[in-house]
Design an enzyme around this catalytic site. Structure first.
Site, PDB file in Angstrom:
ATOM      1  CG  HIS A   1      -2.159  25.533  27.767  1.00 15.71           C
ATOM      2  ND1 HIS A   1      -1.397  25.206  26.672  1.00 15.71           N
ATOM      3  CD2 HIS A   1      -3.239  24.713  27.716  1.00 15.71           C
ATOM      4  CE1 HIS A   1      -1.998  24.238  25.984  1.00 15.71           C
ATOM      5  NE2 HIS A   1      -3.121  23.918  26.601  1.00 15.71           N
TER       6      HIS A   1
ATOM      7  CG  HIS B   1      -3.015  19.895  29.052  1.00 16.43           C
ATOM      8  ND1 HIS B   1      -3.819  18.920  28.475  1.00 16.43           N
ATOM      9  CD2 HIS B   1      -2.932  20.895  28.144  1.00 16.43           C
ATOM     10  CE1 HIS B   1      -4.178  19.314  27.265  1.00 16.43           C
ATOM     11  NE2 HIS B   1      -3.657  20.510  27.039  1.00 16.43           N
TER      12      HIS B   1
HETATM   13  P1  5GP Z   1      -4.445  21.322  24.116  1.00 18.81           P
HETATM   14  O1  5GP Z   1      -4.860  21.925  22.813  1.00 18.81           O
HETATM   15  O2  5GP Z   1      -4.839  19.877  24.253  1.00 18.81           O
HETATM   16  O3  5GP Z   1      -4.893  22.169  25.282  1.00 18.81           O
HETATM   17  O4  5GP Z   1      -2.869  21.442  24.126  1.00 18.81           O
HETATM   18  C1  5GP Z   1      -1.981  20.367  24.028  1.00 18.81           C
HETATM   19  C2  5GP Z   1      -0.585  20.945  24.073  1.00 18.81           C
HETATM   20  O5  5GP Z   1       0.317  19.888  24.257  1.00 18.81           O
HETATM   21  C3  5GP Z   1      -0.182  21.665  22.782  1.00 18.81           C
HETATM   22  O6  5GP Z   1       0.125  23.024  23.089  1.00 18.81           O
HETATM   23  C4  5GP Z   1       1.029  20.878  22.295  1.00 18.81           C
HETATM   24  O7  5GP Z   1       2.028  21.694  21.744  1.00 18.81           O
HETATM   25  C5  5GP Z   1       1.498  20.154  23.546  1.00 18.81           C
HETATM   26  N1  5GP Z   1       2.135  18.856  23.274  1.00 18.81           N
HETATM   27  C6  5GP Z   1       1.634  17.855  22.511  1.00 18.81           C
HETATM   28  N2  5GP Z   1       2.476  16.804  22.492  1.00 18.81           N
HETATM   29  C7  5GP Z   1       3.532  17.157  23.286  1.00 18.81           C
HETATM   30  C8  5GP Z   1       4.724  16.470  23.667  1.00 18.81           C
HETATM   31  O8  5GP Z   1       4.999  15.322  23.276  1.00 18.81           O
HETATM   32  N3  5GP Z   1       5.564  17.133  24.496  1.00 18.81           N
HETATM   33  C9  5GP Z   1       5.299  18.391  24.954  1.00 18.81           C
HETATM   34  N4  5GP Z   1       6.193  18.948  25.763  1.00 18.81           N
HETATM   35  N5  5GP Z   1       4.176  19.053  24.610  1.00 18.81           N
HETATM   36  C10 5GP Z   1       3.312  18.451  23.782  1.00 18.81           C
END
Ligand code: 5GP
Ligand code: ZN
Length: 142
Positions: free
Chosen positions: A103, A101
């Site tokens: 951001h 993903h």
């Molecule tokens: P990472 O640290 O893996 O790059 O970021 C994962 C992101 O996914 C985090 O910013 C977190 O807030 C978001 N996230 C985790 N679970 C969910 C969810 O169930 N729904 C949404 N919309 N975002 C999520």
């Protein structure tokens, strides 16, 4: 395809609700549930892959177009002063959800977020060592 334990696969399948901003057959964009700033958006390939290196190249290009569209819309819609496009790959880089993903994070003047600290090479040779170790691999990928 779908990983039964993956939260983003569940969002793609509609098993978990999300605040959707964009969807086509390959890509989905929705608001991050815990935003750094309001409007923080995630752009994901629908087919499960763990990180950037595993992503299908065509879908990566498609994501890039959507990221651009989302970033422009965030600038106008959220009225922010800037934005970060980031992607955390592997836990060592802060990846928590193991479904690729991107951001897009709205930023405001004086929002207090700090950038990561910057380091130094000990000398030119040290820098050249790093440059060479990457360049050698690039030649292998040609
Ligand atoms: P990472 O640290 O893996 O790059 O970021 C994962 C992101 O996914 C985090 O910013 C977190 O807030 C978001 N996230 C985790 N679970 C969910 C969810 O169930 N729904 C949404 N919309 N975002 C999520
Ligand atoms: Zn997944």
């Amino acid at each position: 395809m779908k990983d039964p334990d993956c939260v983003f696969c569940k969002i793609v399948a509609g098993e978990i609700p999300s605040a959707k901003l964009y969807e086509d057959e390959d890509v989905l964009a929705f608001l991050d549930i815990n935003p750094v700033n309001k409007g923080h958006t995630l752009i994901i390939p629908k087919v499960h892959s763990e990180n950037y290196l595993e992503m299908d190249e065509k879908v990566t290009e498609k994501c890039s177009k959507i990221i651009r569209k989302i970033a422009k819309s965030i600038m106008d819609g959220i009225r922010c002063d800037g934005f970060n496009i980031t992607m955390n790959n592997y836990p060592a880089a802060g990846q928590v959800v193991m479904h690729s993903h991107f951001h897009v994070i709205p930023r405001f003047e004086g929002d207090g977020l700090k950038h990561w600290p910057q380091g130094k090479y000990s000398d030119d040779e040290d820098m050249e060592d790093s440059r060479k170790s990457i360049e050698e691999r690039m030649d292998l990928l040609k």
